[in-house]
Design a protein around this motif. Structure first.
Motif, short mmCIF file in Angstrom:
data_model
loop_
_atom_site.label_atom_id
_atom_site.label_comp_id
_atom_site.label_asym_id
_atom_site.label_seq_id
_atom_site.Cartn_x
_atom_site.Cartn_y
_atom_site.Cartn_z
N ILE A 190 -4.24 -1.51 -1.65
CA ILE A 190 -4.27 -1.83 -3.09
C ILE A 190 -2.95 -2.47 -3.51
CG2 ILE A 190 -4.30 -0.79 -5.40
CD1 ILE A 190 -6.36 1.24 -4.25
N SER A 191 -1.83 -1.95 -3.02
CA SER A 191 -0.53 -2.55 -3.34
C SER A 191 -0.45 -3.98 -2.82
CB SER A 191 0.60 -1.71 -2.74
OG SER A 191 0.66 -0.44 -3.33
N SER A 192 -0.99 -4.22 -1.62
CA SER A 192 -0.96 -5.57 -1.06
C SER A 192 -1.80 -6.53 -1.88
CB SER A 192 -1.46 -5.54 0.39
OG SER A 192 -0.59 -4.78 1.22
N VAL A 193 -2.99 -6.09 -2.30
CA VAL A 193 -3.83 -6.94 -3.15
C VAL A 193 -3.11 -7.22 -4.46
CG1 VAL A 193 -6.02 -7.09 -4.41
CG2 VAL A 193 -5.98 -6.15 -2.09
N SER A 194 -2.42 -6.22 -4.99
CA SER A 194 -1.66 -6.41 -6.23
C SER A 194 -0.60 -7.49 -6.06
CB SER A 194 -1.00 -5.09 -6.65
OG SER A 194 -0.22 -5.25 -7.81
N ASN A 195 0.09 -7.48 -4.92
CA ASN A 195 1.14 -8.46 -4.67
C ASN A 195 0.59 -9.86 -4.41
OD1 ASN A 195 3.14 -6.50 -4.90
ND2 ASN A 195 3.07 -5.99 -2.73
N LEU A 196 -0.66 -9.94 -3.96
CA LEU A 196 -1.24 -11.23 -3.57
C LEU A 196 -2.07 -11.88 -4.66
CD1 LEU A 196 -2.34 -10.27 0.07
CD2 LEU A 196 -0.45 -11.80 -0.57
N THR A 197 -2.26 -11.21 -5.78
CA THR A 197 -3.08 -11.76 -6.86
C THR A 197 -2.21 -12.17 -8.03
OG1 THR A 197 -3.50 -9.47 -7.60
CG2 THR A 197 -5.23 -10.54 -6.31
N ASP A 198 -2.77 -13.02 -8.89
CA ASP A 198 -2.06 -13.50 -10.07
C ASP A 198 -1.86 -12.36 -11.07
OD1 ASP A 198 -2.21 -16.04 -8.94
OD2 ASP A 198 -4.08 -16.52 -9.99
N LYS A 217 -10.11 -17.29 -13.46
CA LYS A 217 -9.27 -16.17 -13.04
C LYS A 217 -9.80 -15.53 -11.76
CE LYS A 217 -7.52 -14.95 -17.65
NZ LYS A 217 -7.37 -13.86 -18.64
N GLN A 218 -8.87 -14.90 -11.03
CA GLN A 218 -9.26 -14.10 -9.88
C GLN A 218 -9.90 -12.80 -10.37
OE1 GLN A 218 -5.20 -14.00 -8.13
NE2 GLN A 218 -6.13 -14.77 -6.25
N ILE A 219 -11.00 -12.43 -9.73
CA ILE A 219 -11.69 -11.19 -10.08
C ILE A 219 -11.80 -10.34 -8.82
CG2 ILE A 219 -13.70 -10.15 -11.18
CD1 ILE A 219 -12.35 -12.19 -12.99
N VAL A 220 -11.35 -9.10 -8.91
CA VAL A 220 -11.40 -8.18 -7.77
C VAL A 220 -12.07 -6.89 -8.21
CG1 VAL A 220 -10.03 -6.78 -6.18
CG2 VAL A 220 -9.33 -9.13 -6.67
N CYS A 221 -12.95 -6.38 -7.38
CA CYS A 221 -13.61 -5.10 -7.65
C CYS A 221 -13.25 -4.12 -6.54
CB CYS A 221 -15.13 -5.28 -7.71
SG CYS A 221 -16.06 -3.73 -7.80
N PHE A 222 -12.64 -2.99 -6.91
CA PHE A 222 -12.41 -1.90 -5.97
C PHE A 222 -13.52 -0.86 -6.16
CE2 PHE A 222 -7.89 -3.35 -6.39
CZ PHE A 222 -7.68 -3.67 -5.06
N THR A 223 -14.11 -0.44 -5.08
CA THR A 223 -15.23 0.49 -5.18
C THR A 223 -15.23 1.45 -3.99
OG1 THR A 223 -17.64 0.65 -5.53
CG2 THR A 223 -16.87 -1.05 -4.00
N ASN A 275 -16.44 -16.23 -8.08
CA ASN A 275 -15.27 -15.88 -7.28
C ASN A 275 -14.89 -14.42 -7.50
OD1 ASN A 275 -12.92 -15.89 -5.77
ND2 ASN A 275 -11.71 -16.99 -7.29
N VAL A 276 -15.70 -13.53 -6.94
CA VAL A 276 -15.48 -12.09 -7.05
C VAL A 276 -15.28 -11.53 -5.65
CG1 VAL A 276 -16.52 -9.87 -7.67
CG2 VAL A 276 -16.84 -11.86 -9.16
N LYS A 277 -14.19 -10.79 -5.48
CA LYS A 277 -13.91 -10.14 -4.21
C LYS A 277 -14.11 -8.64 -4.36
CE LYS A 277 -12.55 -14.07 -2.43
NZ LYS A 277 -12.85 -14.97 -3.55
N ILE A 278 -14.94 -8.07 -3.49
CA ILE A 278 -15.27 -6.64 -3.55
C ILE A 278 -14.61 -5.93 -2.38
CG2 ILE A 278 -17.15 -4.95 -3.54
CD1 ILE A 278 -18.98 -7.42 -4.34
N PHE A 279 -13.81 -4.92 -2.67
CA PHE A 279 -13.16 -4.11 -1.64
C PHE A 279 -13.75 -2.70 -1.70
CE2 PHE A 279 -10.19 -7.52 -2.43
CZ PHE A 279 -9.74 -7.86 -1.15
N LEU A 280 -14.46 -2.32 -0.65
CA LEU A 280 -15.12 -1.02 -0.62
C LEU A 280 -14.39 -0.10 0.35
CD1 LEU A 280 -18.84 -0.13 -0.62
CD2 LEU A 280 -17.44 0.76 1.24
N PHE A 281 -13.89 1.03 -0.18
CA PHE A 281 -13.26 2.05 0.66
C PHE A 281 -14.35 3.02 1.12
CE2 PHE A 281 -9.74 0.61 -2.04
CZ PHE A 281 -8.83 0.27 -1.05
#
Length: 572
Positions: free
Chosen positions: A377-385, A439-445, A466-472
């Motif tokens: 999550i921290s890495s995605v934070s650093n890599l997004t606008d 805008k960049q759109i990210v979904c954490f799920t 342009n939606v990126k889904i990250f599933l834990f």
């Protein structure tokens, strides 16, 4: 506006066409929904309107798509459903909007008026059912009522504390005909101006006095700052008087985490030093927040050493759970503009030094585990606008996102706060992408939440957003399993999945590019490649089932009794 009954220069519209014209007059350009027998006239009119329709795969999805648009823009959004099960499928999304103060308008078709009360096919009293979960609702009884009901609904949804409105329109009202002057929609205003509450001068002077006289003040800001578009005023206030700021879950993004005065999120899963500092404060300035149980812990021990100054637009939130020493019902933007000139310059050196010492003694350390959810999550934070929009579902991943993603702008975190609805994340991300195409759109799920509205992957592919889904993926209802571990003697009942589907194959079957992150690869490089592409993508991240969210305040305990640290491993 009175209806002109003259036959000269008049136009004839049925109720459905009138509804669509009135929605266009309010600036509506996108509507999410699903058609059915009771709202087909509305869809027939919609097809000729120029309004873009988004065909959700479930009505709950349509409601959350509308929320994604409304939460990310602050503007009222609209969703459609038919009668009966179509309408009841909207109920969760409507209740969610009510809890988090989101302005949406749900328009449902209803069986013909003459059949209401006969248990006709797909009849349900959605009007009565939604009274407790809307700001207001309407059952339209004659076509002329639409002329007032539609604009009034927008006024209600946006005025004061925002919230959802339901309009139930029987099919015979949709097909009834009305005569209107040709220039009716040109003359009628696009928006009804909302009223601003008058400020009480004595209250403002008292509030300024409390702030100026305090030695150790702390602001707790919530979603009210964002909905009133007051983030810039919050920054001015804190800069002028050197007041540290803690943010509720719904307030994240209204104050930058890069600011030295930022304290993070307090409460059940907040920072340890944040909760400690609230206990040290002599004044709590509550701006647009609810004193809910996740924030306060044991209410009688919350900020026991401080006076409380509360400003909120909603009178019902004043002195609820916590009694304030001064409570003010006011629009936050108006109140902050009034109070700022009354606030003295103060550098509060001693208080700031104490805060820094507390931070140093209670560091928010990220575990040295590159493949942990914290680091990802921290890495995605650093890599997004900085203006990237993040949606979450509800569970451990939601709290990790709140803890480790750096939200620097308002309306960049869209999450179900009050109701805590699993299945929120994907459709909300679709709505955000529709309203914010650049805008960049990210979904954490999580694997528990994602299955609840997984069908909207079909819509995501159809729209190619342009939606990126990250599933834990931890094969469990993670936050339930964690509480069973900590507070129910590790009695893991109904919280672990004996079987889980192969999510990447499912996403691929929907046509979504799918990936699995593993600790054998270069995680930063992999994330860059995924985030930099403009197509929708699904990313599965296997994590250990025993990974917990810490710190945590045990149920019924005070915030000072929170357990666990960010850097501790709590494995069974």
């Amino acid at each position: 506006m009175p209806v002109n009954t003259s036959k000269e220069k008049n136009m004839k519209l049925n109720g459905a066409e009138l509804t669509i014209h009135l929605l266009k007059n309010q600036g509506i350009k996108i509507i999410a929904g699903i058609p059915g027998g009771a709202n087909l006239p509305l869809y027939d009119a919609l097809s000729r309107s120029g309004i873009r329709h988004i065909l959700a795969r479930h009505e709950q999805g349509a409601g959350f798509i509308a929320q994604g648009m409304a939460r990310s823009t602050g503007k009222t959004a609209v969703c459609f459903a038919t009668s009966g099960p179509g309408a009841t499928n909207l109920v969760t999304a409507i209740a969610d909007a009510r809890m988090d103060s989101i302005p949406i308008i749900a328009i449902t078709g209803q069986i013909p008026s003459a059949l209401i009360g006969t248990d006709a096919f797909q009849e349900i009293d959605i009007y009565g059912m939604t009274i407790p979960i809307t700001k207001h609702n309407f059952l339209v009884k004659k076509i002329e009522d639409l002329l007032n009901v539609i604009p009034e609904s927008f006024r209600i949804a946006e005025e004061g504390r925002p919230g959802p409105v339901l309009i139930d329109i029987p099919k015979d009202i949709q097909t009834a005909v009305i005569d209107l002057p040709d220039d009716y929609f040109l003359k009628s205003s696009c928006k009804i101006k909302t009223e601003i509450l008058d400020l009480n001068r004595d209250e403002m002077l008292s509030a300024a006095g409390m702030i100026n006289n305090s030695k150790k003040p702390v602001i707790i800001a919530g979603g009210g700052i964002i909905s009133s578009n007051s983030s810039f005023l919050l920054r001015e206030l804190t800069k002028k008087n050197s007041i540290p700021v803690a943010l509720s879950l719904m307030g994240l993004g209204c104050f930058s985490p890069d600011n030295d005065l930022y304290l993070g999120m307090p409460g059940m899963h907040g920072k340890r030093y944040t909760n400690n500092l609230l206990h040290e404060a002599d004044l709590i300035i509550a701006l647009g927040i609810r004193f809910d149980d996740r924030l306060t812990g044991k209410p009688e021990n919350f900020c026991a050493n401080a006076e409380i100054l509360q400003i909120d637009i909603d009178k019902s939130e004043l002195n609820k759970i916590k009694t304030s020493h001064l409570s003010i019902q006011a629009d936050l933007k108006t109140a902050l503009k009034y109070i700022l000139p009354l606030i003295e310059d103060n550098d509060r050196t001693c208080w700031k030094n104490f805060i820094q010492k507390s931070k140093n003694n209670n560091p928010s350390l990220v575990p040295d585990q590159p493949f942990s959810p914290f680091n990802i999550i921290s890495s995605v934070s650093n890599l997004t606008d900085n203006d990237a929009i993040i949606t979450t579902d509800v569970g451990q991943h939601q709290m990790w996102t709140a803890q480790y993603f750096k939200f620097r702008s308002p309306r960049t975190l869209l999450t179900s706060g009050g109701l805590g609805t699993m299945g929120f994340g994907l459709p909300a991300a679709i709505g955000a992408a529709l309203a914010n195409p650049t805008k960049q759109i990210v979904c954490f799920t999580g694997d528990g939440s994602f299955l609840m509205n997984i069908q909207e992957l079909a819509l995501l592919k159809e729209l190619n957003l342009n939606v990126k889904i990250f599933l834990f993926k931890n094969n469990s209802l993670g936050l339930v399993r964690q509480q069973q571990e900590l507070f129910f003697n590790k009695n893991y009942f109904a919280s672990k999945f004996e079987y889980n589907p192969e999510f990447t194959k499912i996403a691929s079957a929907f046509g979504i590019a799918s990936f699995t992150l593993s600790n054998s690869g270069n995680i930063t490089s992999d994330l860059k490649n995924i985030l930099n592409n403009k197509y929708p993508a699904f990313v599965e991240i296997p994590i250990e089932q025993q990974q917990n969210v810490f710190p945590i305040v045990p149920p019924g305990k005070s915030n000072s009794e929170m357990i666990g640290d960010y850097y501790e491993k709590h494995y069974s």
